[in-house]
Design a protein around this motif. Sequence first.
Motif, mmCIF file in Angstrom:
data_model
loop_
_atom_site.group_PDB
_atom_site.id
_atom_site.type_symbol
_atom_site.label_atom_id
_atom_site.label_comp_id
_atom_site.label_asym_id
_atom_site.label_seq_id
_atom_site.Cartn_x
_atom_site.Cartn_y
_atom_site.Cartn_z
ATOM 1 N N PRO A 77 0.804 -1.237 0.000
ATOM 2 C CA PRO A 77 0.000 0.000 0.000
ATOM 3 C C PRO A 77 0.832 1.281 0.000
ATOM 4 O O PRO A 77 0.469 2.244 -0.666
ATOM 5 N N ASP A 78 1.947 1.286 0.725
ATOM 6 C CA ASP A 78 2.775 2.490 0.794
ATOM 7 C C ASP A 78 3.396 2.797 -0.570
ATOM 8 O O ASP A 78 3.312 3.917 -1.068
ATOM 9 N N ARG A 79 3.997 1.806 -1.193
ATOM 10 C CA ARG A 79 4.637 2.028 -2.498
ATOM 11 C C ARG A 79 3.603 2.308 -3.579
ATOM 12 O O ARG A 79 3.821 3.121 -4.466
ATOM 13 N N TRP A 80 2.450 1.639 -3.502
ATOM 14 C CA TRP A 80 1.400 1.882 -4.494
ATOM 15 C C TRP A 80 0.895 3.312 -4.368
ATOM 16 O O TRP A 80 0.697 4.008 -5.364
ATOM 17 N N SER A 81 0.730 3.782 -3.146
ATOM 18 C CA SER A 81 0.285 5.158 -2.910
ATOM 19 C C SER A 81 1.295 6.161 -3.467
ATOM 20 O O SER A 81 0.916 7.157 -4.091
ATOM 21 N N LYS A 82 2.580 5.891 -3.258
ATOM 22 C CA LYS A 82 3.619 6.781 -3.781
ATOM 23 C C LYS A 82 3.664 6.748 -5.299
ATOM 24 O O LYS A 82 3.914 7.765 -5.948
ATOM 25 N N MET A 83 3.407 5.583 -5.891
ATOM 26 C CA MET A 83 3.361 5.479 -7.345
ATOM 27 C C MET A 83 2.191 6.284 -7.887
ATOM 28 O O MET A 83 2.332 7.030 -8.865
ATOM 29 N N LEU A 84 1.024 6.166 -7.256
ATOM 30 C CA LEU A 84 -0.150 6.921 -7.695
ATOM 31 C C LEU A 84 0.115 8.424 -7.621
ATOM 32 O O LEU A 84 -0.198 9.168 -8.553
ATOM 33 N N ALA A 85 0.699 8.863 -6.509
ATOM 34 C CA ALA A 85 0.995 10.291 -6.343
ATOM 35 C C ALA A 85 2.022 10.759 -7.374
ATOM 36 O O ALA A 85 1.879 11.838 -7.957
ATOM 37 N N GLY A 86 3.055 9.959 -7.612
ATOM 38 C CA GLY A 86 4.085 10.331 -8.587
ATOM 39 C C GLY A 86 3.537 10.400 -10.000
ATOM 40 O O GLY A 86 3.865 11.305 -10.770
ATOM 41 N N ALA A 87 2.684 9.455 -10.361
ATOM 42 C CA ALA A 87 2.103 9.443 -11.703
ATOM 43 C C ALA A 87 1.180 10.638 -11.898
ATOM 44 O O ALA A 87 1.215 11.305 -12.938
ATOM 45 N N GLU A 88 0.357 10.925 -10.893
ATOM 46 C CA GLU A 88 -0.549 12.066 -11.014
ATOM 47 C C GLU A 88 0.230 13.381 -11.061
ATOM 48 O O GLU A 88 -0.103 14.289 -11.807
ATOM 49 N N ASP A 89 1.303 13.473 -10.276
ATOM 50 C CA ASP A 89 2.140 14.674 -10.282
ATOM 51 C C ASP A 89 2.788 14.861 -11.650
ATOM 52 O O ASP A 89 2.815 15.965 -12.183
ATOM 53 N N PHE A 90 3.302 13.776 -12.225
ATOM 54 C CA PHE A 90 3.908 13.843 -13.555
ATOM 55 C C PHE A 90 2.885 14.346 -14.568
ATOM 56 O O PHE A 90 3.150 15.261 -15.345
ATOM 57 N N ARG A 91 1.708 13.768 -14.545
ATOM 58 C CA ARG A 91 0.654 14.157 -15.489
ATOM 59 C C ARG A 91 0.248 15.620 -15.300
ATOM 60 O O ARG A 91 0.174 16.385 -16.245
ATOM 61 N N ARG A 92 0.026 16.002 -14.055
ATOM 62 C CA ARG A 92 -0.441 17.370 -13.764
ATOM 63 C C ARG A 92 0.590 18.401 -14.191
ATOM 64 O O ARG A 92 0.262 19.384 -14.852
ATOM 65 N N GLN A 93 1.832 18.194 -13.824
ATOM 66 C CA GLN A 93 2.851 19.206 -14.082
ATOM 67 C C GLN A 93 3.257 19.306 -15.537
ATOM 68 O O GLN A 93 3.501 20.396 -16.036
ATOM 69 N N PHE A 94 3.360 18.196 -16.209
ATOM 70 C CA PHE A 94 4.023 18.230 -17.498
ATOM 71 C C PHE A 94 3.173 17.839 -18.692
ATOM 72 O O PHE A 94 3.558 18.087 -19.813
ATOM 73 N N LEU A 95 2.042 17.234 -18.466
ATOM 74 C CA LEU A 95 1.297 16.739 -19.601
ATOM 75 C C LEU A 95 -0.060 17.396 -19.783
ATOM 76 O O LEU A 95 -0.682 17.218 -20.816
ATOM 77 N N ILE A 96 -0.547 18.133 -18.811
ATOM 78 C CA ILE A 96 -1.855 18.741 -18.994
ATOM 79 C C ILE A 96 -1.800 20.258 -18.981
ATOM 80 O O ILE A 96 -2.806 20.913 -18.816
ATOM 81 N N GLY A 97 -0.616 20.821 -19.140
ATOM 82 C CA GLY A 97 -0.527 22.231 -19.443
ATOM 83 C C GLY A 97 -0.226 23.225 -18.351
ATOM 84 O O GLY A 97 -0.392 24.410 -18.550
ATOM 85 N N GLU A 98 0.225 22.788 -17.166
ATOM 86 C CA GLU A 98 0.572 23.792 -16.161
ATOM 87 C C GLU A 98 1.785 24.614 -16.596
ATOM 88 O O GLU A 98 1.906 25.764 -16.255
#
Length: 188
Positions: free
Chosen positions: A99-120
Amino acid sequence: GDVKARVLNVLITHECSGAVCREFRALGHSAFSCDLVPRTDGNVKHHILGDATEAMRRGRPTDGAPWDLVITHRVCKYLANSGSLRLYIGGNKGNGIDPDRWSKMLAGAEDFRRQFLIGEYQGPLCAENPVMHCHARDIIDIEGIEAEVEIANAQRCLDHGWTDFVTMEAGGPPPPKPLASLQSHVGK
């Protein structure tokens, strides 16, 4: 005669060593590193201590000038294919997810998407990332937005007057693509 190159405002995120920043500065560019920790070489003049997203939005710290280029070395520990087994207890899918690593993976993936792929960030971007595992790719929706990212980055480079080569592709280093091949996609 001598051709003088334009001085670029360059931000290198997730860099605490200062190595890439020093190389750009040695070439005469206005480069700054940015990380949540101080630079290991002690340089505070060319380092932004803080959040990369805020640094991208605010621009150059000396005068707020926009960045001509952002190079990001994302933390890929939880997104890389090489670590996918560690998402599971004991490295075995049969044991269930960690659960800990999965949570960190989810947060990292969403951060990657938010910052660099959806236009911030709207300027030219070089995002270094190793081959992502299927879970991160699904969360980020790489397949759904890969072409959009490539086209958007090509347009950003055109807008900045860069006319030789453009490369940007999520998931791994692509070969350089001649700008002419990308110009045909821009605006569609």
